[in-house]
Design a protein around this motif. Structure first.
Motif, PDB file in Angstrom:
ATOM      1  N   SER A 124       1.054   1.878   4.269  1.00 54.72           N
ATOM      2  CA  SER A 124       1.217   1.844   3.076  1.00 54.72           C
ATOM      3  C   SER A 124       2.602   1.581   2.374  1.00 54.72           C
ATOM      4  CB  SER A 124       0.740   3.233   2.140  1.00 54.72           C
ATOM      5  OG  SER A 124       1.476   4.213   2.502  1.00 54.72           O
ATOM      6  N   TRP A 125       3.853   1.759   3.279  1.00 55.36           N
ATOM      7  CA  TRP A 125       5.034   1.730   2.836  1.00 55.36           C
ATOM      8  C   TRP A 125       5.522   0.525   3.490  1.00 55.36           C
ATOM      9  CZ3 TRP A 125       6.251   7.108   4.931  1.00 55.36           C
ATOM     10  CH2 TRP A 125       5.806   8.060   4.011  1.00 55.36           C
ATOM     11  N   LEU A 126       5.188   0.013   4.758  1.00 56.78           N
ATOM     12  CA  LEU A 126       5.572  -1.109   5.537  1.00 56.78           C
ATOM     13  C   LEU A 126       4.585  -2.288   5.316  1.00 56.78           C
ATOM     14  CD1 LEU A 126       7.233   0.652   8.325  1.00 56.78           C
ATOM     15  CD2 LEU A 126       8.512   0.042   6.323  1.00 56.78           C
ATOM     16  N   GLY A 127       3.388  -2.339   4.978  1.00 53.88           N
ATOM     17  CA  GLY A 127       2.325  -3.228   5.319  1.00 53.88           C
ATOM     18  C   GLY A 127       2.002  -3.049   6.707  1.00 53.88           C
ATOM     19  N   PHE A 128       0.597  -3.671   6.884  1.00 50.74           N
ATOM     20  CA  PHE A 128      -0.164  -3.383   7.972  1.00 50.74           C
ATOM     21  C   PHE A 128       0.657  -3.789   9.254  1.00 50.74           C
ATOM     22  CE2 PHE A 128      -2.800  -4.680  11.342  1.00 50.74           C
ATOM     23  CZ  PHE A 128      -3.595  -3.431  11.669  1.00 50.74           C
ATOM     24  N   ARG A 129       1.257  -4.840   9.589  1.00 53.07           N
ATOM     25  CA  ARG A 129       1.925  -5.283  10.770  1.00 53.07           C
ATOM     26  C   ARG A 129       3.028  -4.384  10.994  1.00 53.07           C
ATOM     27  NH1 ARG A 129       4.370 -11.210  11.025  1.00 53.07           N
ATOM     28  NH2 ARG A 129       2.130 -11.572  10.813  1.00 53.07           N
ATOM     29  N   TRP A 130       3.883  -3.955  10.250  1.00 51.79           N
ATOM     30  CA  TRP A 130       5.162  -3.156  10.712  1.00 51.79           C
ATOM     31  C   TRP A 130       4.610  -1.634  10.886  1.00 51.79           C
ATOM     32  CZ3 TRP A 130       8.827  -4.968  13.698  1.00 51.79           C
ATOM     33  CH2 TRP A 130       8.997  -6.268  13.403  1.00 51.79           C
ATOM     34  N   GLY A 131       3.748  -1.400   9.775  1.00 51.75           N
ATOM     35  CA  GLY A 131       3.152   0.053   9.698  1.00 51.75           C
ATOM     36  C   GLY A 131       2.422   0.537  10.978  1.00 51.75           C
ATOM     37  N   ASN A 132       1.627  -0.346  11.434  1.00 47.86           N
ATOM     38  CA  ASN A 132       0.854  -0.156  12.592  1.00 47.86           C
ATOM     39  C   ASN A 132       1.667  -0.182  13.839  1.00 47.86           C
ATOM     40  OD1 ASN A 132      -1.705   0.535  13.770  1.00 47.86           O
ATOM     41  ND2 ASN A 132      -1.952  -1.565  14.334  1.00 47.86           N
ATOM     42  N   VAL A 167      -2.819   0.676  23.164  1.00 45.96           N
ATOM     43  CA  VAL A 167      -4.101   1.332  22.654  1.00 45.96           C
ATOM     44  C   VAL A 167      -4.089   1.801  21.305  1.00 45.96           C
ATOM     45  CG1 VAL A 167      -5.748   3.128  22.983  1.00 45.96           C
ATOM     46  CG2 VAL A 167      -4.772   1.844  24.942  1.00 45.96           C
ATOM     47  N   ALA A 168      -2.632   2.366  20.904  1.00 43.26           N
ATOM     48  CA  ALA A 168      -2.824   2.990  19.594  1.00 43.26           C
ATOM     49  C   ALA A 168      -2.550   1.918  18.528  1.00 43.26           C
ATOM     50  CB  ALA A 168      -1.429   3.772  19.542  1.00 43.26           C
ATOM     51  N   TYR A 169      -1.990   0.631  18.771  1.00 41.80           N
ATOM     52  CA  TYR A 169      -1.918  -0.460  18.156  1.00 41.80           C
ATOM     53  C   TYR A 169      -3.334  -1.013  17.837  1.00 41.80           C
ATOM     54  CZ  TYR A 169      -0.353  -4.583  15.672  1.00 41.80           C
ATOM     55  OH  TYR A 169      -0.295  -5.634  14.726  1.00 41.80           O
ATOM     56  N   LEU A 170      -4.113  -1.099  18.991  1.00 42.46           N
ATOM     57  CA  LEU A 170      -5.581  -1.678  18.696  1.00 42.46           C
ATOM     58  C   LEU A 170      -6.462  -0.672  17.933  1.00 42.46           C
ATOM     59  CD1 LEU A 170      -5.873  -3.050  22.064  1.00 42.46           C
ATOM     60  CD2 LEU A 170      -5.723  -4.459  20.060  1.00 42.46           C
ATOM     61  N   ILE A 171      -6.270   0.577  18.224  1.00 38.23           N
ATOM     62  CA  ILE A 171      -7.039   1.694  17.382  1.00 38.23           C
ATOM     63  C   ILE A 171      -6.649   1.486  15.894  1.00 38.23           C
ATOM     64  CG2 ILE A 171      -7.169   4.340  16.876  1.00 38.23           C
ATOM     65  CD1 ILE A 171      -6.991   4.542  19.862  1.00 38.23           C
ATOM     66  N   GLY A 172      -5.255   1.480  15.642  1.00 35.54           N
ATOM     67  CA  GLY A 172      -4.862   1.299  14.275  1.00 35.54           C
ATOM     68  C   GLY A 172      -5.582  -0.068  13.697  1.00 35.54           C
ATOM     69  N   TYR A 173      -5.675  -1.049  14.402  1.00 31.56           N
ATOM     70  CA  TYR A 173      -6.412  -2.545  13.981  1.00 31.56           C
ATOM     71  C   TYR A 173      -7.845  -2.093  13.506  1.00 31.56           C
ATOM     72  CZ  TYR A 173      -8.121  -7.094  13.844  1.00 31.56           C
ATOM     73  OH  TYR A 173      -8.787  -8.216  13.455  1.00 31.56           O
ATOM     74  N   ILE A 174      -8.490  -1.437  14.573  1.00 34.34           N
ATOM     75  CA  ILE A 174      -9.995  -1.276  14.586  1.00 34.34           C
ATOM     76  C   ILE A 174     -10.089  -0.266  13.174  1.00 34.34           C
ATOM     77  CG2 ILE A 174     -11.945  -0.291  15.395  1.00 34.34           C
ATOM     78  CD1 ILE A 174     -10.974  -1.045  18.156  1.00 34.34           C
ATOM     79  N   ASN A 175      -9.319   0.785  13.371  1.00 34.95           N
ATOM     80  CA  ASN A 175      -9.423   1.553  12.086  1.00 34.95           C
ATOM     81  C   ASN A 175      -9.376   1.059  10.582  1.00 34.95           C
ATOM     82  OD1 ASN A 175      -9.930   3.906  13.788  1.00 34.95           O
ATOM     83  ND2 ASN A 175      -8.215   4.712  13.549  1.00 34.95           N
ATOM     84  N   GLU A 176      -8.333   0.361  10.454  1.00 35.07           N
ATOM     85  CA  GLU A 176      -8.098  -0.254   9.104  1.00 35.07           C
ATOM     86  C   GLU A 176      -8.659  -1.540   8.972  1.00 35.07           C
ATOM     87  OE1 GLU A 176      -6.438   1.620   7.070  1.00 35.07           O
ATOM     88  OE2 GLU A 176      -6.238   3.272   8.677  1.00 35.07           O
ATOM     89  N   LYS A 177      -8.831  -2.463   9.860  1.00 34.61           N
ATOM     90  CA  LYS A 177      -9.330  -3.592   9.583  1.00 34.61           C
ATOM     91  C   LYS A 177     -10.904  -3.943   9.840  1.00 34.61           C
ATOM     92  CE  LYS A 177      -5.290  -5.597   8.625  1.00 34.61           C
ATOM     93  NZ  LYS A 177      -5.036  -6.144   7.224  1.00 34.61           N
ATOM     94  N   LYS A 178     -11.540  -2.915  10.618  1.00 33.62           N
ATOM     95  CA  LYS A 178     -12.982  -3.054  11.020  1.00 33.62           C
ATOM     96  C   LYS A 178     -13.816  -2.066  10.544  1.00 33.62           C
ATOM     97  CE  LYS A 178     -12.144  -7.142  13.073  1.00 33.62           C
ATOM     98  NZ  LYS A 178     -12.693  -8.392  12.686  1.00 33.62           N
ATOM     99  N   ALA A 179     -13.011  -0.724  10.095  1.00 28.70           N
ATOM    100  CA  ALA A 179     -13.752   0.314   9.835  1.00 28.70           C
ATOM    101  C   ALA A 179     -13.347   0.950   8.230  1.00 28.70           C
ATOM    102  CB  ALA A 179     -13.508   1.555  10.793  1.00 28.70           C
ATOM    103  N   GLU A 180     -12.924   0.075   7.624  1.00 27.00           N
ATOM    104  CA  GLU A 180     -12.546   0.430   6.236  1.00 27.00           C
ATOM    105  C   GLU A 180     -11.780   1.778   6.057  1.00 27.00           C
ATOM    106  OE1 GLU A 180     -15.994   0.658   4.139  1.00 27.00           O
ATOM    107  OE2 GLU A 180     -16.341  -1.815   4.069  1.00 27.00           O
ATOM    108  N   GLY A 181     -10.729   1.801   7.049  1.00 31.49           N
ATOM    109  CA  GLY A 181      -9.787   3.266   7.062  1.00 31.49           C
ATOM    110  C   GLY A 181     -10.454   4.360   7.986  1.00 31.49           C
ATOM    111  N   SER A 182     -11.578   4.248   8.139  1.00 27.55           N
ATOM    112  CA  SER A 182     -12.139   5.551   9.135  1.00 27.55           C
ATOM    113  C   SER A 182     -11.440   5.722  10.374  1.00 27.55           C
ATOM    114  CB  SER A 182     -13.864   5.090   9.234  1.00 27.55           C
ATOM    115  OG  SER A 182     -14.076   6.310  10.098  1.00 27.55           O
ATOM    116  N   ILE A 183     -11.265   7.260  10.678  1.00 25.03           N
ATOM    117  CA  ILE A 183     -10.387   7.236  11.967  1.00 25.03           C
ATOM    118  C   ILE A 183     -11.584   7.447  13.033  1.00 25.03           C
ATOM    119  CG2 ILE A 183      -8.450   8.022  10.844  1.00 25.03           C
ATOM    120  CD1 ILE A 183      -9.084  10.973  11.634  1.00 25.03           C
ATOM    121  N   LEU A 184     -12.801   7.577  12.739  1.00 22.87           N
ATOM    122  CA  LEU A 184     -13.807   7.967  13.742  1.00 22.87           C
ATOM    123  C   LEU A 184     -13.925   7.026  14.889  1.00 22.87           C
ATOM    124  CD1 LEU A 184     -16.836   9.191  11.627  1.00 22.87           C
ATOM    125  CD2 LEU A 184     -14.963  10.481  12.518  1.00 22.87           C
TER     126      LEU A 184
END
Length: 204
Positions: A124-132, A167-184
């Motif tokens: 939310s502060w840095l944008g997706f690329r740099w925040g993730n 792995v953390a970067y890819l998880i962040g991508y899946i959560n935010e870009k594919k799961a509408e922000g869900s951490i499940l």
């Protein structure tokens, strides 16, 4: 068993406390806490991607164990989680301990703190690329720091930074870009990856 249950509860509480306090101060009037950290339903596609990621993460972490004795020595060291589990006799106590540690103590606690809190705030502060990127960087650094007390093997330390970071970067991508922000999906990938890794190391 009781001590491991207490330890799991304690770690979950500590890792959830910082996000919860931040939420109370700034966001409690906007939405519920669980919604805020992304503890909500995820779509099927994101869960399938997460399951695939867990297998990929397992292979990149465990393969070096079978290729070099120095990698195996680190993961078999009693100071590491996998090494401590390897000291236990196979039975119901071991199975329960592995589930508690893999799924709840590490996976759920870390997903709440890193993807439910840090990733969302940084994005939310840095944008997706740099925040993730930043949350993944912090995740990799944390895992590397944990192993500094076990080994000074530079190849291992590089590996234990790169793999959790990726792995953390890819998880962040899946959560935010594919799961509408869900951490499940992240919890699934992390927990399943931990479970498979712990069992492979235990029987190796």
């Amino acid at each position: 068993m009781i001590s491991e249950l207490f330890s799991t509860f304690l770690q979950l509480s500590v890792f959830s406390l910082i996000p919860f306090l931040f939420y109370l101060i700034r966001f409690r009037k906007r939405t519920g806490f669980f919604q805020w950290i992304g503890f909500k339903k995820a779509n099927k596609k994101s869960l399938i991607l997460a399951a695939g990621l867990s297998v990929l993460g397992l292979s990149t972490l465990v393969l070096p164990v079978f290729l070099g004795s120095s990698f195996a020595e680190v993961l078999h060291n009693p100071k590491s989680v996998t090494g401590a589990l390897k000291q236990l006799t196979f039975g119901s106590s071991l199975v329960t301990s592995i589930i508690l540690i893999a799924v709840f103590k590490t996976a759920l606690a870390e997903e709440i703190l890193f993807r439910g809190f840090l990733a969302k705030r940084l994005i939310s502060w840095l944008g997706f690329r740099w925040g993730n990127f930043t949350q993944a960087l912090l995740f990799g650094v944390l895992h590397t720091a944990l192993f500094l007390t076990i080994t000074s093997n530079i190849l291992w330390l590089i590996s234990i930074f790169i793999i959790p970071f990726a792995v953390a970067y890819l998880i962040g991508y899946i959560n935010e870009k594919k799961a509408e922000g869900s951490i499940l999906p992240g919890w699934l990938a992390h927990g399943l990856g931990n479970l498979m890794t712990y069992w492979v190391i235990y029987f190796s």
